[in-house]
Design a protein around this motif. Sequence first.
Motif, short mmCIF file in Angstrom:
data_model
loop_
_atom_site.label_atom_id
_atom_site.label_comp_id
_atom_site.label_asym_id
_atom_site.label_seq_id
_atom_site.Cartn_x
_atom_site.Cartn_y
_atom_site.Cartn_z
N GLU A 125 10.01 6.62 22.09
CA GLU A 125 9.93 5.61 23.15
C GLU A 125 9.58 4.22 22.61
N THR A 126 8.65 4.16 21.63
CA THR A 126 8.12 2.86 21.16
C THR A 126 8.62 2.45 19.78
N GLY A 127 9.08 3.43 18.98
CA GLY A 127 9.48 3.14 17.61
C GLY A 127 8.30 3.02 16.66
N GLU A 128 7.10 3.30 17.15
CA GLU A 128 5.89 3.22 16.32
C GLU A 128 5.27 4.59 16.17
N GLY B 298 -7.23 8.43 6.70
CA GLY B 298 -7.19 7.33 7.64
C GLY B 298 -6.62 7.76 8.97
N ILE B 299 -6.67 6.83 9.89
CA ILE B 299 -6.10 7.02 11.22
C ILE B 299 -5.63 5.66 11.69
N GLY B 300 -4.46 5.61 12.28
CA GLY B 300 -3.98 4.34 12.79
C GLY B 300 -2.47 4.22 12.71
N PHE B 301 -2.01 3.00 12.63
CA PHE B 301 -0.59 2.68 12.57
C PHE B 301 -0.02 3.10 11.23
N VAL B 302 1.10 3.80 11.25
CA VAL B 302 1.78 4.24 10.03
C VAL B 302 2.74 3.12 9.64
N SER B 303 2.44 2.48 8.53
CA SER B 303 3.06 1.20 8.17
C SER B 303 4.47 1.26 7.58
N TRP B 304 4.92 2.41 7.17
CA TRP B 304 6.18 2.48 6.43
C TRP B 304 7.38 2.96 7.26
N ALA C 148 0.83 -1.20 0.00
CA ALA C 148 0.00 0.00 0.00
C ALA C 148 0.87 1.25 0.00
N ALA C 149 0.33 2.32 -0.54
CA ALA C 149 1.04 3.60 -0.55
C ALA C 149 1.29 4.06 0.88
N PRO C 150 2.40 4.74 1.12
CA PRO C 150 2.67 5.24 2.46
C PRO C 150 1.71 6.37 2.83
N GLU C 151 1.45 6.47 4.11
CA GLU C 151 0.54 7.48 4.63
C GLU C 151 1.32 8.77 4.91
#
Length: 139
Positions: A112-115, A73-79, A31-34
């Motif tokens: 702190e989390t890397g996410e 969208g809203i949520g975890f940024v996958s890239w 998927a394309a990056p957010e």
Amino acid sequence: MSTTTIRPRTELDELGKFFTIAARRNDAGQAAPEMFSGAIDAAWHTLVDDPAAHETFAVQHAGRRLAHVESSGIGFVSWVSAYEEAYGPLPAIWFTDADGAVNTKALARYRETGEVWAEWNCSPAPGDGDDLTATAAHR
């Protein structure tokens, strides 16, 4: 939040890295990056207003034309992990809004989390050149 101002050149440097990540993800069938940074997106909007410059920039960094498309969208940024492998940790500009204010809470959470968990309203998509102008919804 702090009100640190980020230089536009930094925004374009990061947009170039983002385009490179976008091309890699596209080539891998992902998927394309957010685009979650208001500051970097604002620089993208400025670039889109000059279709020739936008095309040149996209081809330089992604090896192809890219369009600026709505993708809310809203949520975890996958890239983020792909970015970190290529360039190291995300700099503060990624947590900066269009007015230059850094979201220090989100930046600290990332450190702190890397996410990254965020909202976004656009992403890059391969383009044929006809869509290299900003849509009214993104201005």
